[in-house]
Design an enzyme around this catalytic site. Structure first.
Site: not given
Length: 225
Positions: A12, A29, A124
């Site tokens: 956020d 962004h 991962l």
């Protein structure tokens, strides 16, 4: 000592980061995408972390201005195309969660292509939550299992969820203290860490500090010890 296998992050603060610098929200962004790469590469090198789930686009994000949503769709496609090399280089498997059927056919194809090309990686798992909402995930899971004749069990429902791994550590950047419909089932016993740092300013150093703090917590899971 606590061991963290699954980290989930609510990324956020991208828009606010840009606005504070007099820039368009989309620049935030773009900056946030670079942080996502850095955090992913760090987690890929960490011996204990098995899954990193990033909240990239929620079912509620469609309410944002049309131009911002359109930019986010283009940025996501660009990000995935550029990150494939990163995934393969670091032995990372990409796995989307959420209902991607709402996306354009081009974006859906990119998501599936990257998922397939990284499927052989056994390090991962980087999971992007795309058009994801926990309420929507649980409803879709219920609809998958409700036609069975026997009673629905917790194990059956878990198996029908998009994400089947419980969260150990959930981090939210940007200063707000809420889960925002993110991995509600999987985070039942997650340790929650909130930071005022806006996502584009979040660093691997701050993540390392959070991981160190996590190891000091006594996790009882409803028991005494």
């Amino acid at each position: 000592m606590n061991r963290v296998k699954h980290i989930a992050i609510i990324m956020d603060g991208n828009g606010r980061w840009a606005e504070l610098r007099g820039k368009k929200r989309v620049k935030g962004h773009e900056a946030g995408a670079k942080v996502a790469r850095a955090v992913t590469e760090f987690c890929a090198k960490h011996k204990e972390i098995q899954r990193l789930t990033l909240y990239a686009f929620s079912t509620e994000n469609w309410k944002r201005p049309k131009l911002e949503v359109e930019f986010l769709m283009k940025l996501l496609e660009k990000y995935l195309n550029s990150e494939l090399e990163t995934y393969l280089k670091n032995n990372i498997r990409f796995e989307p969660i959420g209902d991607i059927s709402a996306f354009s056919s081009s974006l859906q194809k990119t998501i599936r292509d990257v998922e397939e090309k990284s499927a052989h990686c056994d390090g991962l798992v980087q999971s992007l939550a795309l058009n994801y909402g926990a309420h929507d995930e649980i409803l879709r899971a219920i609809n998958r299992v409700k036609k069975r004749d026997d009673d629905i069990t917790e194990a059956m429902l878990l198996d029908a969820l998009d994400c089947k791994d419980n969260v150990d550590l959930l981090i939210r950047t940007g200063g707000d203290h809420r889960l925002s419909n993110f991995l509600l089932w999987q985070s039942a016993y997650a340790e929650l860490f909130f930071t005022d740092t806006l996502w584009p300013d979040f660093s691997v150093n701050e993540l390392e500090k959070t991981l160190n703090d996590f190891t000091k917590i006594e996790r009882r899971f409803g028991g005494l010890k």
